[in-house]
Design a protein around this motif. Structure first.
Motif, PDB file in Angstrom:
ATOM      1  N   ARG A  23       0.876  -1.175   0.000  1.00 11.77           N
ATOM      2  CA  ARG A  23       0.000   0.000   0.000  1.00 11.77           C
ATOM      3  C   ARG A  23       0.909   1.219   0.000  1.00 11.77           C
ATOM      4  O   ARG A  23       1.937   1.235   0.668  1.00 11.77           O
ATOM      5  CB  ARG A  23      -0.894   0.054   1.240  1.00 11.77           C
ATOM      6  N   ALA A  24       0.497   2.240  -0.716  1.00  6.60           N
ATOM      7  CA  ALA A  24       1.298   3.468  -0.780  1.00  6.60           C
ATOM      8  C   ALA A  24       0.437   4.661  -0.396  1.00  6.60           C
ATOM      9  O   ALA A  24      -0.753   4.717  -0.721  1.00  6.60           O
ATOM     10  CB  ALA A  24       1.868   3.666  -2.179  1.00  6.60           C
ATOM     11  N   GLY A  25       1.040   5.574   0.298  1.00  7.57           N
ATOM     12  CA  GLY A  25       0.391   6.815   0.687  1.00  7.57           C
ATOM     13  C   GLY A  25       1.207   7.991   0.180  1.00  7.57           C
ATOM     14  O   GLY A  25       2.137   7.831  -0.610  1.00  7.57           O
ATOM     15  N   LYS A  26       0.872   9.150   0.653  1.00 10.51           N
ATOM     16  CA  LYS A  26       1.529  10.372   0.210  1.00 10.51           C
ATOM     17  C   LYS A  26       3.001  10.413   0.643  1.00 10.51           C
ATOM     18  O   LYS A  26       3.857  10.863  -0.106  1.00 10.51           O
ATOM     19  CB  LYS A  26       0.776  11.576   0.791  1.00 10.51           C
ATOM     20  N   ALA A 101      -0.821   9.299   7.772  1.00  7.83           N
ATOM     21  CA  ALA A 101      -0.676   8.518   6.540  1.00  7.83           C
ATOM     22  C   ALA A 101      -0.367   7.058   6.857  1.00  7.83           C
ATOM     23  O   ALA A 101      -0.926   6.138   6.245  1.00  7.83           O
ATOM     24  CB  ALA A 101       0.423   9.116   5.666  1.00  7.83           C
ATOM     25  N   MET A 102       0.499   6.843   7.846  1.00 12.52           N
ATOM     26  CA  MET A 102       0.855   5.483   8.249  1.00 12.52           C
ATOM     27  C   MET A 102      -0.351   4.769   8.857  1.00 12.52           C
ATOM     28  O   MET A 102      -0.612   3.606   8.552  1.00 12.52           O
ATOM     29  CB  MET A 102       2.011   5.527   9.257  1.00 12.52           C
ATOM     30  N   GLU A 103      -1.110   5.472   9.684  1.00 11.39           N
ATOM     31  CA  GLU A 103      -2.300   4.883  10.301  1.00 11.39           C
ATOM     32  C   GLU A 103      -3.325   4.490   9.241  1.00 11.39           C
ATOM     33  O   GLU A 103      -3.952   3.432   9.333  1.00 11.39           O
ATOM     34  CB  GLU A 103      -2.909   5.863  11.296  1.00 11.39           C
ATOM     35  N   GLU A 104      -3.477   5.320   8.232  1.00  5.67           N
ATOM     36  CA  GLU A 104      -4.418   5.020   7.144  1.00  5.67           C
ATOM     37  C   GLU A 104      -4.014   3.746   6.415  1.00  5.67           C
ATOM     38  O   GLU A 104      -4.848   2.876   6.141  1.00  5.67           O
ATOM     39  CB  GLU A 104      -4.439   6.209   6.176  1.00  5.67           C
ATOM     40  N   ILE A 105      -2.726   3.609   6.130  1.00  5.54           N
ATOM     41  CA  ILE A 105      -2.235   2.413   5.437  1.00  5.54           C
ATOM     42  C   ILE A 105      -2.381   1.180   6.320  1.00  5.54           C
ATOM     43  O   ILE A 105      -2.838   0.128   5.868  1.00  5.54           O
ATOM     44  CB  ILE A 105      -0.769   2.611   4.988  1.00  5.54           C
ATOM     45  N   PHE A 106      -2.011   1.297   7.596  1.00  5.42           N
ATOM     46  CA  PHE A 106      -2.136   0.159   8.509  1.00  5.42           C
ATOM     47  C   PHE A 106      -3.590  -0.258   8.671  1.00  5.42           C
ATOM     48  O   PHE A 106      -3.890  -1.446   8.808  1.00  5.42           O
ATOM     49  CB  PHE A 106      -1.532   0.490   9.871  1.00  5.42           C
ATOM     50  N   THR A 107      -4.506   0.695   8.643  1.00  5.58           N
ATOM     51  CA  THR A 107      -5.935   0.384   8.734  1.00  5.58           C
ATOM     52  C   THR A 107      -6.384  -0.389   7.498  1.00  5.58           C
ATOM     53  O   THR A 107      -7.162  -1.341   7.598  1.00  5.58           O
ATOM     54  CB  THR A 107      -6.763   1.668   8.905  1.00  5.58           C
ATOM     55  N   GLU A 108      -5.887  -0.009   6.320  1.00  5.78           N
ATOM     56  CA  GLU A 108      -6.213  -0.741   5.093  1.00  5.78           C
ATOM     57  C   GLU A 108      -5.746  -2.194   5.176  1.00  5.78           C
ATOM     58  O   GLU A 108      -6.407  -3.097   4.671  1.00  5.78           O
ATOM     59  CB  GLU A 108      -5.566  -0.070   3.882  1.00  5.78           C
ATOM     60  N   PHE A 109      -4.583  -2.409   5.801  1.00  3.80           N
ATOM     61  CA  PHE A 109      -4.066  -3.762   5.985  1.00  3.80           C
ATOM     62  C   PHE A 109      -4.803  -4.516   7.087  1.00  3.80           C
ATOM     63  O   PHE A 109      -4.659  -5.722   7.228  1.00  3.80           O
ATOM     64  CB  PHE A 109      -2.575  -3.731   6.360  1.00  3.80           C
ATOM     65  N   GLY A 110      -5.559  -3.811   7.923  1.00  3.14           N
ATOM     66  CA  GLY A 110      -6.226  -4.437   9.054  1.00  3.14           C
ATOM     67  C   GLY A 110      -5.289  -4.659  10.231  1.00  3.14           C
ATOM     68  O   GLY A 110      -5.514  -5.545  11.052  1.00  3.14           O
ATOM     69  N   LEU A 111      -4.248  -3.856  10.348  1.00  2.52           N
ATOM     70  CA  LEU A 111      -3.261  -4.013  11.418  1.00  2.52           C
ATOM     71  C   LEU A 111      -3.603  -3.230  12.680  1.00  2.52           C
ATOM     72  O   LEU A 111      -3.053  -3.501  13.744  1.00  2.52           O
ATOM     73  CB  LEU A 111      -1.882  -3.545  10.938  1.00  2.52           C
ATOM     74  N   ILE A 112      -4.480  -2.241  12.560  1.00  2.13           N
ATOM     75  CA  ILE A 112      -4.811  -1.376  13.699  1.00  2.13           C
ATOM     76  C   ILE A 112      -6.009  -1.960  14.445  1.00  2.13           C
ATOM     77  O   ILE A 112      -7.013  -2.311  13.846  1.00  2.13           O
ATOM     78  CB  ILE A 112      -5.140   0.058  13.233  1.00  2.13           C
TER      79      ILE A 112
END
Length: 118
Positions: A23-26, A101-112
């Motif tokens: 996953r990539a963010g800004k 940005a990191m939290e958004e990506i981790f949420t997409e992965f289901g890690l949070i």
């Protein structure tokens, strides 16, 4: 008890790149690979290319990534290898922006897991 250790060997990075999800963010890209051998621990590696800037700028980018990871770590599920790759835009970012940005990506992965603490 620490729930996070570092990826140190090249083969561990290669495994995350080849078999992990991306996953990539800004400000960063994240490669996430489920590691069943280390179920109670997350392992992470940081990558900052010379394209990002000089040594001072690259070190700042790594500090931003480490601090953002430190703040999110208590809410993360365990058992994953993560490779965090800084993107050029991170140079103009504040820690809060990188963390979001990191939290958004981790949420997409289901890690949070758990509620957000602001």
């Amino acid at each position: 008890m620490t729930r996070t250790t570092a990826l140190t060997e090249n083969r561990e990075f290669k495994r995350a790149y080849a078999r992990g999800k991306t996953r990539a963010g800004k400000y960063l890209a994240v490669y996430c690979f489920r590691n069943r051998r280390n179920a109670g621990v997350n392992r992470y590696g940081l990558t900052v290319s010379k394209k990002v800037g000089n040594a001072v700028q690259r070190n700042r980018a790594k500090r931003l990534l480490r601090e953002s990871l430190r703040l999110l770590e208590p809410r993360m599920k365990t058992g994953y290898d993560l490779v965090l790759v800084a993107r050029t835009r991170i140079l103009g970012a504040r820690c809060q922006q990188v963390q979001s940005a990191m939290e958004e990506i981790f949420t997409e992965f289901g890690l949070i897991e758990g509620p957000r603490h602001d």
